[in-house]
Design a protein around this motif. Structure first.
Motif, PDB file in Angstrom:
ATOM      1  N   PRO A  98       0.845  -1.197   0.000  1.00 52.11           N
ATOM      2  CA  PRO A  98       0.000   0.000   0.000  1.00 52.11           C
ATOM      3  C   PRO A  98       0.881   1.249   0.000  1.00 52.11           C
ATOM      4  O   PRO A  98       1.980   1.227   0.547  1.00 52.11           O
ATOM      5  CB  PRO A  98      -0.799  -0.117   1.301  1.00 52.11           C
ATOM      6  CG  PRO A  98      -0.106  -1.143   2.131  1.00 52.11           C
ATOM      7  CD  PRO A  98       0.766  -1.966   1.231  1.00 52.11           C
ATOM      8  N   GLN A  99       0.386   2.319  -0.617  1.00 52.34           N
ATOM      9  CA  GLN A  99       1.120   3.584  -0.602  1.00 52.34           C
ATOM     10  C   GLN A  99       0.964   4.232   0.765  1.00 52.34           C
ATOM     11  O   GLN A  99      -0.123   4.198   1.333  1.00 52.34           O
ATOM     12  CB  GLN A  99       0.568   4.538  -1.676  1.00 52.34           C
ATOM     13  CG  GLN A  99       0.799   4.048  -3.094  1.00 52.34           C
ATOM     14  CD  GLN A  99       2.257   3.720  -3.355  1.00 52.34           C
ATOM     15  OE1 GLN A  99       3.119   4.564  -3.147  1.00 52.34           O
ATOM     16  NE2 GLN A  99       2.544   2.489  -3.773  1.00 52.34           N
ATOM     17  N   PRO A 100       2.061   4.825   1.317  1.00 53.10           N
ATOM     18  CA  PRO A 100       1.910   5.502   2.611  1.00 53.10           C
ATOM     19  C   PRO A 100       0.895   6.637   2.493  1.00 53.10           C
ATOM     20  O   PRO A 100       0.929   7.393   1.539  1.00 53.10           O
ATOM     21  CB  PRO A 100       3.307   6.060   2.893  1.00 53.10           C
ATOM     22  CG  PRO A 100       4.209   5.509   1.841  1.00 53.10           C
ATOM     23  CD  PRO A 100       3.389   4.900   0.749  1.00 53.10           C
ATOM     24  N   GLN A 101      -0.031   6.718   3.473  1.00 54.03           N
ATOM     25  CA  GLN A 101      -1.087   7.737   3.427  1.00 54.03           C
ATOM     26  C   GLN A 101      -0.534   9.105   3.791  1.00 54.03           C
ATOM     27  O   GLN A 101      -0.970  10.109   3.298  1.00 54.03           O
ATOM     28  CB  GLN A 101      -2.170   7.392   4.448  1.00 54.03           C
ATOM     29  CG  GLN A 101      -2.716   5.997   4.277  1.00 54.03           C
ATOM     30  CD  GLN A 101      -4.151   6.040   3.840  1.00 54.03           C
ATOM     31  OE1 GLN A 101      -4.926   6.768   4.423  1.00 54.03           O
ATOM     32  NE2 GLN A 101      -4.504   5.297   2.823  1.00 54.03           N
ATOM     33  N   ASP A 102       0.459   9.082   4.659  1.00 51.90           N
ATOM     34  CA  ASP A 102       0.966  10.360   5.172  1.00 51.90           C
ATOM     35  C   ASP A 102       2.471  10.260   5.249  1.00 51.90           C
ATOM     36  O   ASP A 102       3.028   9.611   6.114  1.00 51.90           O
ATOM     37  CB  ASP A 102       0.361  10.601   6.563  1.00 51.90           C
ATOM     38  CG  ASP A 102       0.956  11.836   7.228  1.00 51.90           C
ATOM     39  OD1 ASP A 102       0.620  12.073   8.399  1.00 51.90           O
ATOM     40  OD2 ASP A 102       1.753  12.542   6.575  1.00 51.90           O
ATOM     41  N   ALA A 103       3.138  10.942   4.295  1.00 49.35           N
ATOM     42  CA  ALA A 103       4.597  10.830   4.208  1.00 49.35           C
ATOM     43  C   ALA A 103       5.272  11.369   5.457  1.00 49.35           C
ATOM     44  O   ALA A 103       6.407  11.010   5.766  1.00 49.35           O
ATOM     45  CB  ALA A 103       5.106  11.576   2.985  1.00 49.35           C
ATOM     46  N   GLY A 104       4.563  12.238   6.235  1.00 53.51           N
ATOM     47  CA  GLY A 104       5.183  12.834   7.427  1.00 53.51           C
ATOM     48  C   GLY A 104       5.066  11.973   8.674  1.00 53.51           C
ATOM     49  O   GLY A 104       5.657  12.275   9.698  1.00 53.51           O
ATOM     50  N   ALA A 105       4.317  10.868   8.591  1.00 56.85           N
ATOM     51  CA  ALA A 105       4.110  10.038   9.785  1.00 56.85           C
ATOM     52  C   ALA A 105       5.393   9.322  10.174  1.00 56.85           C
ATOM     53  O   ALA A 105       6.212   9.004   9.316  1.00 56.85           O
ATOM     54  CB  ALA A 105       3.018   9.012   9.502  1.00 56.85           C
ATOM     55  N   PRO A 106       5.618   9.072  11.482  1.00 59.47           N
ATOM     56  CA  PRO A 106       6.844   8.392  11.887  1.00 59.47           C
ATOM     57  C   PRO A 106       6.885   6.982  11.315  1.00 59.47           C
ATOM     58  O   PRO A 106       5.858   6.321  11.229  1.00 59.47           O
ATOM     59  CB  PRO A 106       6.747   8.352  13.421  1.00 59.47           C
ATOM     60  CG  PRO A 106       5.322   8.638  13.749  1.00 59.47           C
ATOM     61  CD  PRO A 106       4.736   9.391  12.592  1.00 59.47           C
ATOM     62  N   ALA A 107       8.085   6.554  10.905  1.00 59.35           N
ATOM     63  CA  ALA A 107       8.220   5.213  10.320  1.00 59.35           C
ATOM     64  C   ALA A 107       8.145   4.157  11.405  1.00 59.35           C
ATOM     65  O   ALA A 107       8.552   4.389  12.530  1.00 59.35           O
ATOM     66  CB  ALA A 107       9.559   5.115   9.602  1.00 59.35           C
ATOM     67  N   GLY A 108       7.627   3.017  11.064  1.00 55.41           N
ATOM     68  CA  GLY A 108       7.696   1.863  11.955  1.00 55.41           C
ATOM     69  C   GLY A 108       6.519   1.787  12.889  1.00 55.41           C
ATOM     70  O   GLY A 108       5.808   2.766  13.110  1.00 55.41           O
ATOM     71  N   PRO A 109       6.273   0.606  13.432  1.00 55.24           N
ATOM     72  CA  PRO A 109       5.145   0.404  14.319  1.00 55.24           C
ATOM     73  C   PRO A 109       5.380   1.052  15.677  1.00 55.24           C
ATOM     74  O   PRO A 109       6.509   1.199  16.113  1.00 55.24           O
ATOM     75  CB  PRO A 109       5.088  -1.117  14.469  1.00 55.24           C
ATOM     76  CG  PRO A 109       6.453  -1.577  14.140  1.00 55.24           C
ATOM     77  CD  PRO A 109       7.065  -0.578  13.223  1.00 55.24           C
ATOM     78  N   VAL A 110       4.308   1.455  16.305  1.00 56.28           N
ATOM     79  CA  VAL A 110       4.435   2.093  17.615  1.00 56.28           C
ATOM     80  C   VAL A 110       3.704   1.230  18.635  1.00 56.28           C
ATOM     81  O   VAL A 110       2.538   0.906  18.469  1.00 56.28           O
ATOM     82  CB  VAL A 110       3.823   3.513  17.578  1.00 56.28           C
ATOM     83  CG1 VAL A 110       3.891   4.156  18.943  1.00 56.28           C
ATOM     84  CG2 VAL A 110       4.533   4.361  16.545  1.00 56.28           C
ATOM     85  N   LEU A 111       4.395   0.854  19.685  1.00 55.39           N
ATOM     86  CA  LEU A 111       3.758   0.127  20.783  1.00 55.39           C
ATOM     87  C   LEU A 111       3.611   1.110  21.930  1.00 55.39           C
ATOM     88  O   LEU A 111       3.648   2.305  21.736  1.00 55.39           O
ATOM     89  CB  LEU A 111       4.623  -1.081  21.167  1.00 55.39           C
ATOM     90  CG  LEU A 111       4.640  -2.162  20.092  1.00 55.39           C
ATOM     91  CD1 LEU A 111       5.796  -3.093  20.291  1.00 55.39           C
ATOM     92  CD2 LEU A 111       3.342  -2.931  20.107  1.00 55.39           C
ATOM     93  N   SER A 112       3.464   0.626  23.137  1.00 54.67           N
ATOM     94  CA  SER A 112       3.325   1.565  24.250  1.00 54.67           C
ATOM     95  C   SER A 112       4.638   2.311  24.438  1.00 54.67           C
ATOM     96  O   SER A 112       5.707   1.793  24.125  1.00 54.67           O
ATOM     97  CB  SER A 112       2.983   0.811  25.519  1.00 54.67           C
ATOM     98  OG  SER A 112       4.166   0.374  26.120  1.00 54.67           O
ATOM     99  N   GLY A 113       4.565   3.523  24.942  1.00 58.26           N
ATOM    100  CA  GLY A 113       5.767   4.347  25.042  1.00 58.26           C
ATOM    101  C   GLY A 113       6.654   4.021  26.225  1.00 58.26           C
ATOM    102  O   GLY A 113       7.761   4.519  26.326  1.00 58.26           O
ATOM    103  N   SER A 114       6.191   3.148  27.136  1.00 55.25           N
ATOM    104  CA  SER A 114       6.963   2.951  28.363  1.00 55.25           C
ATOM    105  C   SER A 114       8.224   2.138  28.109  1.00 55.25           C
ATOM    106  O   SER A 114       8.195   1.149  27.381  1.00 55.25           O
ATOM    107  CB  SER A 114       6.112   2.221  29.395  1.00 55.25           C
ATOM    108  OG  SER A 114       5.666   1.014  28.831  1.00 55.25           O
ATOM    109  N   PRO A 115       9.367   2.562  28.681  1.00 61.04           N
ATOM    110  CA  PRO A 115      10.602   1.804  28.470  1.00 61.04           C
ATOM    111  C   PRO A 115      10.555   0.494  29.237  1.00 61.04           C
ATOM    112  O   PRO A 115       9.810   0.364  30.201  1.00 61.04           O
ATOM    113  CB  PRO A 115      11.674   2.728  29.059  1.00 61.04           C
ATOM    114  CG  PRO A 115      10.954   3.583  30.032  1.00 61.04           C
ATOM    115  CD  PRO A 115       9.534   3.689  29.569  1.00 61.04           C
TER     116      PRO A 115
END
Ligand code: URA
Length: 233
Positions: free
Chosen positions: A200-217
């Protein structure tokens, strides 16, 4: 390894670290080790099984028991080794007594599975048994009807070929089904040689690359030797 593959591998190690201390569902209380998955971090072929059993829970690695031995044999039959593929499960943690995965557990764990798919970028995902097949195809049709027939699905940001197969444990219970399993593996080998599906073509070229899980280290870094579970380097 290309720059892209090595960046994806590094990100996969980060997701692995995060997953190693996951407490998002009650299985965290009964597991011994998180079973993140193992194999080639840049594999063309990824397997998704059901959930860790007792051996996997002890070792922190997928498919190391009898079903894993059979999976190794089936792979060898099509000229592949475990190190050539990536093996994961719908759940990171063993359900107590090997009971079925519960819908809430599958939902909670799904972002980890999608992260692996997005970072490994497999061409083909072979789903082993009913739970993995229904989760990945988002369809309740049972494995008996869909096994051996390729499908195409978009999961997270990736479009992949999905190839449902019986779970190796089912073949251990019914050895007379082994020829059918060998035939499905031969078809899987042929599918791997086909071109990958268009992405699929990226919908938003400005979006951060890669999957995002929870932000907690992660609360604690895993033992270094566990990081060797990702080959492909
Ligand atoms: N069965 C599975 O589905 N996964 C494993 O890792 C082991 C057995």
């Amino acid at each position: 390894m290309s720059d892209d593959a090595s960046a994806r591998r590094e990100r996969l190690v980060e997701v692995y670290r995060e997953a190693s201390t996951c407490t998002l569902c009650p299985l965290a209380e009964t597991r011994t080790k998180v079973v993140f998955g193992a194999g080639n971090a840049d594999a063309d072929l990824m397997f998704v099984g059901e959930a860790p059993g007792a051996d996997e829970d002890r070792q922190g690695l997928p498919f190391v028991g009898r079903a894993g031995q059979l999976l190794n044999d089936l792979l060898a039959g099509i000229g592949l080794r475990r190190e050539d593929v990536f093996i994961a499960n719908t759940l990171l943690c063993r359900p107590p007594g090997n009971r079925d995965p519960q819908p809430i557990e599958l939902e909670t764990c799904r972002p980890y599975l999608h992260a692996k798919i997005e970072l490994i970028e497999p061409k083909v995902i072979a789903t082993l048994g009913n739970f993995a097949t229904k989760l990945i195809t988002n369809n309740q049709t049972g494995i008996t009807r869909v096994h051996g027939k390729p499908q195409t699905h978009t999961l997270g940001e990736r479009t992949v070929r999905v190839f449902p197969i019986f779970h190796p444990a089912a073949i251990l219970r019914n050895p007379n089904q082994r020829p059918m399993m060998d035939a499905d593996f031969a078809a899987l080998r042929a599918l791997l040689d086909e071109p990958p599906p268009p992405q699929p073509q990226p919908q938003d070229a400005g979006a951060p690359a890669g999957p995002v899980l929870s932000g907690s280290p992660p609360a604690a870094a895993p033992a270094e030797d566990q990081l060797d579970i990702f080959g492909g380097g």
